[in-house]
Design a protein around this motif. Structure first.
Motif, short mmCIF file in Angstrom:
data_model
loop_
_atom_site.label_atom_id
_atom_site.label_comp_id
_atom_site.label_asym_id
_atom_site.label_seq_id
_atom_site.Cartn_x
_atom_site.Cartn_y
_atom_site.Cartn_z
N UNK A 45 0.94 -0.96 0.00
CA UNK A 45 0.13 0.06 0.00
C UNK A 45 1.02 1.17 0.00
N UNK A 46 0.71 1.98 -1.04
CA UNK A 46 1.65 3.34 -1.20
C UNK A 46 0.74 4.47 -1.12
N UNK A 47 0.86 5.37 -0.41
CA UNK A 47 0.28 6.77 -0.29
C UNK A 47 1.30 7.66 -0.82
N UNK A 48 1.26 8.35 -1.78
CA UNK A 48 2.20 9.15 -2.42
C UNK A 48 1.54 10.67 -2.99
N UNK A 49 2.64 11.38 -3.13
CA UNK A 49 2.42 12.87 -3.93
C UNK A 49 3.49 12.91 -4.91
N UNK A 50 2.84 13.36 -6.13
CA UNK A 50 3.87 13.67 -7.25
C UNK A 50 3.76 15.03 -7.43
N UNK A 51 4.81 15.70 -7.96
CA UNK A 51 4.62 16.93 -8.34
C UNK A 51 3.89 17.02 -9.75
N UNK A 52 3.13 17.92 -10.04
CA UNK A 52 2.40 18.20 -11.31
C UNK A 52 3.25 17.72 -12.47
N UNK A 53 2.78 17.20 -13.32
CA UNK A 53 3.73 16.81 -14.69
C UNK A 53 3.57 18.21 -15.39
#
Length: 134
Positions: free
Chosen positions: A125-133
């Motif tokens: 289970x991965x809770x994540x944030x990515x910078x906007x592409x």
């Protein structure tokens, strides 16, 4: 923060003792190192190589490089995770996406990771944030 669950399969487990027999008798659980390769399927699709240090079947600490696709983006990132079993089921401590390790389209990835092993199988289970592409 998006959350995904992905199944994984261990495809290789190479384990070697870490205790030095020349040091004499070892008290307590034997220490070992292992290289563990995995294949992830589902919302996280790819492969990984993890390096573990273990105290018998009581505890482990791992650093794992994942290569694949997450959230429609491809790249690599590193996870740090571990567990302690004590006298009951394993207590998998929440791990982290190691800050600054994301590459390619996964640059800037941050988050937490939990590994689960039960009747439903092995999964992450991965809770994540990515910078906007861009």
């Amino acid at each position: 923060m998006p959350e995904i669950t992905a199944a994984f399969q261990i495809t290789r487990w190479d384990q070697t003792p870490a205790d030095n027999p020349a040091d004499g008798p070892v008290a307590g659980p034997a220490l070992a190192r292992a290289q563990v390769d995995k294949t992830y399927t589902g919302d996280l699709a790819g492969t990984s190589v993890a390096h573990l240090v273990m105290a018998g079947e009581i505890a482990y600490s791992a650093v794992e490089r994942v290569t694949g696709r997450l959230g429609g983006r491809t790249g690599t990132f590193v996870l740090a995770h571990g567990a302690v079993t004590g006298s009951g089921p394993a207590d998998f401590s929440p791990g982290v996406v190691v800050p600054g390790t994301g590459t390619g389209e996964l640059a800037g990835l941050t988050g937490t990771v939990e590994f689960r092993h039960d009747d439903a199988g092995a999964r992450v289970v991965l809770r994540y944030e990515l910078a906007p592409s861009e």
